[in-house]
Enzyme design. Structure first.
Site, short mmCIF file in Angstrom:
data_model
loop_
_atom_site.label_atom_id
_atom_site.label_comp_id
_atom_site.label_asym_id
_atom_site.label_seq_id
_atom_site.Cartn_x
_atom_site.Cartn_y
_atom_site.Cartn_z
N ARG A 10 0.79 -1.19 -0.07
CA ARG A 10 0.05 -0.02 0.02
C ARG A 10 0.88 1.36 0.11
NH1 ARG A 10 -4.42 -2.25 -1.64
NH2 ARG A 10 -5.65 -3.49 -0.05
N GLY A 12 2.22 2.69 -2.63
CA GLY A 12 1.78 3.29 -3.89
C GLY A 12 2.80 3.10 -4.92
N LYS A 13 3.28 1.90 -4.78
CA LYS A 13 4.43 1.47 -6.12
C LYS A 13 3.67 0.98 -7.28
CE LYS A 13 4.64 -3.07 -3.83
NZ LYS A 13 3.57 -2.73 -2.99
N SER A 14 2.63 0.63 -7.24
CA SER A 14 2.13 0.21 -8.45
C SER A 14 1.54 1.49 -9.12
CB SER A 14 0.55 -0.56 -8.33
OG SER A 14 1.24 -1.87 -7.82
N HIS A 54 -7.01 -2.56 -9.44
CA HIS A 54 -5.82 -2.41 -10.32
C HIS A 54 -6.34 -1.98 -11.78
CE1 HIS A 54 -1.82 -3.07 -8.05
NE2 HIS A 54 -2.86 -3.44 -7.19
N ASP A 56 -9.28 -0.95 -12.78
CA ASP A 56 -9.94 0.01 -13.03
C ASP A 56 -9.06 1.47 -13.23
OD1 ASP A 56 -12.37 -1.34 -12.57
OD2 ASP A 56 -12.57 -0.78 -10.64
N GLU A 66 -2.55 -11.37 -19.03
CA GLU A 66 -2.34 -12.18 -17.61
C GLU A 66 -1.55 -13.42 -17.72
OE1 GLU A 66 -6.41 -13.42 -16.13
OE2 GLU A 66 -6.99 -10.95 -16.14
#
Length: 182
Positions: A10, A12-14, A54, A56, A66
């Site tokens: 959580r 914020g890396k993505s 992710h 969205d 995938e």
């Protein structure tokens, strides 16, 4: 260009990795290919909600693949010079391969590292930082932590840029840090 974005859960890396992809797309009309490494578990509503969150956030123009297992092969198949690959995440991918024995894991890891180095397009990896806490009491947890830490370090060694994301900030470690000797 190889980029590694690492950080805690959580942190914020993505989102930072997605920002980098969007920035590249705006600067040089890149075709963004998002490689999602998660395995779907339709009966696990919390997990599916995480994956949906992710999904969205991604623009519809991004192509999503995938790829829970064959990451190296998938990277090598992308030959479009205008592509930008975003892999989210190494920890999830590794978790899918956690039951591989050490010899098999080393082979898989080396295949990925070779694919990264011959890849002709920009690629960003998201990786979790898992080794800042206690040593796990159970063997599988120690294997996961050690393999992910080792893989992140190896990718960091060949990356052009390495970011640490924590507390909602991205820190460019290649600007303020010094690379460890090999």
């Amino acid at each position: 260009m190889i980029t590694l974005v690492t950080g805690a859960t959580r942190s914020g890396k993505s989102e930072w990795a997605e920002h980098l992809a969007l920035r590249s797309q705006k600067n040089v009309q890149k075709n963004i290919i998002y490689i999602a490494t998660a395995t779907r578990y339709p009966d696990d509503t919390e997990w599916e909600a995480r994956l949906q969150k992710h999904s969205d956030r991604r623009p519809e123009s991004w192509q999503t693949l995938e790829v829970p297992i064959e990451l190296a092969k998938s990277i090598l198949k992308i030959e479009d010079q205008s592509a930008y690959i975003l892999v989210d995440s190494l920890g999830t991918w590794l978790a899918n391969l956690l039951e591989e024995n050490e010899e098999s894991w080393v082979k898989i890891e080396n295949e990925l590292l070779e694919a990264i180095q011959v890849c002709a397009v920009d690629i960003t990896f998201v990786s979790e930082e898992v080794g800042w806490g206690l040593v796990p009491e159970y063997k599988l947890g120690r294997i996961f932590r050690d393999r992910l830490g080792g893989l992140s370090r190896k990718i960091g060694a060949i990356a052009d840029v390495v970011y640490l994301v924590t507390g909602g900030y991205a820190v460019d470690l290649t600007q303020i840090g010094e690379r460890l000797p090999n």
